[in-house]
Design a protein around this motif. Sequence first.
Motif: not given
Length: 1283
Positions: A411-423
């Motif tokens: 498997c691959r664990l995906l953790y972006p660490g951010y949400k939505i840009m532009g707020l």
Amino acid sequence: TNDLMVIANEQKAVFLVPKWKHSDKGKEEMQYAVGWSGSLNVEEGECVSSVLCIPLASQKRSSTGRPDWTCIVVGFTSGYVRFYTESGVLLLAQLLNEDPVLQLKCRTYEIPRHPGVTEQNEELSILYPAAIVTIDGFSLFQSLRACRNQVARAAASGNENVQPPPLAYKKWGLQDVDIIVDHASIGIMTLSPFDQMKTASNIGGYYAAIKNSPPAMSQYVTVGSNPFTGFFFALEGSSQPLLSHVALAVASKLTSALFNAASGWLGWKSKHEEEPAQKQKPKVEPATPLAVRFGLPDSRRHGERICLSPCNTLAAVTDGFGRVILLDVTRGLAVRMWKGYRDAEVGWIQTVEDLHERETEKMDFSPFGNAQGPSRVAQFLVIYAARRGILEVWSTQQGPRVGAFNVGKCCRLLYPGYKIMGLNNVTSQGWQPQTYQICLVDPVSGSVKTIHVPFHLALSDKKSERAKDMHLVKKLNALLKAKTSDPDLIEAEAKELILDIKYPATKKQALESILTSERVPLSSLTNITQTLMDNLNKQELECVDEGLLQFCANKLKLLHLYELVSKLNSQSIQKDTPPSDNDLAKLLRLEERDFRRLETLLENYKKENTQSTVDEKDDSLSVKMFLEYLEYEKDMINVKNMEDGEYVALGSFFFWKCLCGESSIEEMCRALESAGFSPQILLSLLLNLWLSKEKDILDKPDSVSCLHTMLSLLSKMKVAIDESWDTQSISPWWQQMRTACVQSENNAAALLSAHVGHSVTAQIVDSVTEKKFSQIIVGSDTESWEALSLDTEYWKLLLKQLEDCLILQTLLHSKVSRRTKRVSSLQTEPLGRLSVKKLLEAGKGGIADTVAKWVFKQGFSPLVLNLAQHKTNMDRTDESVEMHTPIFFEEPEEDAELLQLAYQQFPCSLEVDVLHAHCCWEYVVQWNKDPEEACFLIRSIDHLRCIVNAHVQHGIALMMWNTFIVKRLSSATYLMEKVSADVGMGDTAMTAFLGCCSDLLQTLLEADVSSDEMQAPVLDTEDAWVSVEGPVSIVELALEQKRIHYPLAEHQFVLCTILYAIMRFSLKSVKPLSLFDSKGKNAFFKDLTSIQLLPSGDMDPNVLSLRQHFLVKVVSAVVQTLCSSQKAKEVSEEELFPFEKGKNWPTLAVDLAQYLQVSEDVVKRHYVCELYSYGMDHLGEEAYLQVADKEVLASQLLILAGQRLAFALLHVQTKDGTELLARLPPTLCTWLKAMNHRELQNAEVPIAVTAKLISKVMEHLPENHGQYNLALNLTEAVEAISQ
């Protein structure tokens, strides 16, 4: 946001988008589909080294928390960073450093949790082997939007170059580090005053001066080797003038520290310019050097990956030794280490406490002890150990492992660490970003899984009792789902678990889980609940939760009741012998004649009604459902609100065996009463069951006596019938039962239960009355009396209503006898079921309306209704019955009987005029739904004509005209005026429609005349249905209509007949309205009851000649049709035009001539000439008699005879013909040669027939007539030929 997934390898990339699809199991599920795929490399030999998907917020106010679009950022080994749309269109490319891109990371705006926390800016950070570039988030957001808009414009208009805003970025050269593999941009941090003093004295010694405000710094942490982790601090906010001043001196070093506007800007790549990137590379700005402030020096350890926590205070670092190290980034310390995690991947989950889940504690005064304090936030570290195929969740900083899952090794664990840009701090208020914090991609099963961690797992040991309780509940649920078959084992374990649970609320939740489990037997449920209750009773009163104790006691009572009812149902008792008809008649207090009638009605109903009742599953009800349906409240049992089927199931569990006579009614009633059921609820359950099991009841006559017994027992319970009830008031108890019968659509069951109710009421009334009388008159004979009461009167009324309703229902559901002809889909729609309530609310016309719907469905001819009525009132003469009999026997005998029965039952509501009026209206309503079905409109007019009372007929016809006809007719007229005859309906339907309009108006005119000679009818209602309420009936509305203005209706009738003639005979190039002057045109389609200005006096000669021309055309067309129909004997006129119904067109044409002020004789003469022209002399002779001016006609026919003779002598080349011609007088020869035989429609007529015609002409020509001699010569010539 789960909107996009990008997978890249070397130069290729695939963009995947989720879509809803049907899985193999038929369920809807989200699946990833390829949105775009292709190669991304532009430079020679460059490969993708890092990818990031950044969701960008929508600028719209009403946005729901979904991103507007997602930008894909790709870093390459050539140093380029390129930005793409979801469809693979390149928006922007930047070369900010010539080394390969190692890592792309992003930070988006978060609302600070405490006032002291510094607000972080959004940014994109790019890591190179020896440098970090950070692009300001706001600047990037604006540039990407501008580029995307430009691409859209360029695609739309071809080419339009708008320069997007420049990117603001900073570039730091990282010094004093050997190797950098990964980085984390911590953001802006401010030192506390103490730390500021400590740092200043470390650097500047004891006398070091410090500024008033602590400086703000951007902090970066790198991992790699020498040092294993490095901490860098870049000072923020050096003032602008100072920087520019310094920039003059050391321009080479500091240029890139300014907000760099122009650097690295690549031109657009449009589709037309697909040549490789420009040879001349953009200028790359040098980096501002930044030395490492400190690190964790561990020369043998190589860092591999760093992952920053959501609150920016902790970071997890993996290394080459298989360790996971937890860093405190503010202090620069390693605070915890996990061993044995080689090739691990890490991520974070942040969970916010749900205030509803908080346990209120009596002794705890902390702000978190009640449900009002602030929500707490917990962080969990997720570690995926790929070598072991296990996913672990740990509570930080020093908490235990709270979860572990076996997930596979690939498997691959995906953790972006951010949400939505532009707020920002304004737009993010009230915004609920729908984002996932972390997910696991499993390539083996091809699935993406998210991880959810409940907040309570983070609570400390003191609070972990709650966690332990939750764990025990989980264990209990697992036990209930497990496949063990030993109930004793389950019972023992469940008891142990439920006693171990501490919190009362959780105990209750656990007990509910056990009671709703379908796998635990009844005995175990009782034992477990009893054990818990005993345990609670042993404890001290203060410690026991009263609610829980009450809950246990109530559930225990219900379990005991279930057990008792099941036991009673399973005990078989000696069945009584089924009651004889006589016994039943006595029981229901019916005379034998009435009882026989009831039996017949039910038999008929049974035959016609095949309505399936509630599905028969099984009369046993599971404990789970039993407990779900019932609840205790103050020692009384209430039934919860539930669906009809469930209600019937519960009633069936209690009473069905009793109704079948298979278990003891007395014991069951006693058991239910002592359990705490009110008799009202039991009555409701019993009636619901009875009314829904209609089919079974009709097959079991003994169930009626069981119902009688049960109803008697229920009525004797306390609070069933109010003690203050006397015979002159209405008892709510019986009213409840009557209401159920009134509302039921199962008429037979309702009728039977009403008979039983009436009988039991009478029995109780008798006993009450006897008591009273026995005190007054001792020993007198009261047996022959029947005590009267208001309730018994109401029962009698209801019995009559139910019987009526049953007869009507039987009629409506009698099998449709279908003729061979085509059936419209409108006639196959099923009829609804009736109830007394529906009939009482349907208004006075409700009954006739339902029968009319049935007549429409069956497609009966109106005569059938008349005949059934004749048979009902046998007053009619035998002759009239005989006349209609052949028509009638096409219809089934059975329907006739049912219809007669309905007529007898409803002498007022189904009075023949009323029924025809409703049928007429029903047909026209259905025709209006589908105007192509012309037969419906024709049938509607037929019913209209059958109405005897002219007042009703007039009203119905006028309402039909106003509601359905006039609007369509006016549009048809204007269309025919414009475009010969192309209208919304097909030609045949259109012709029929116009014919019906003309018939309708004719009927209206006749009704208007006849209504002067008769009274308006009095509308009565049967006694049982006096209380009906609802819409006004069609007949009442008809009688309220104003009288028509006769001349106006006649004027309209003329137009309809003209239109009909045009369509019927397909007359070309006739404009109907041109036959009228302006007054005449204006009067059309006006309200027929109004007075309009109509044409009077002499008519314009031009209009008159047009009219005459039109009538002549009509007559010619009539004769042509007549001739062709006589030739084609096999197709009769009626079949071609079923709506003709013996219309006499020649007479109609003459009538029209009268209306249109055209000489009638002209029309008649033309008709005769046309008949002779077609060679139909036999009809011509009849029509001849109608003509007034026979002399003119004779001279017209003389020419016709000459044309026939000319054809015979000159065109049928025979030798004799030529000889004859030579013998004829010269004047006659000349005259014959001048004749044009082509004007004849049929010249080949036998000479003998022509001779007859000439003698007819001779008869009517006076001797002094100019053509008399010619006629004489013709006679001689004909005689010569015939010799």
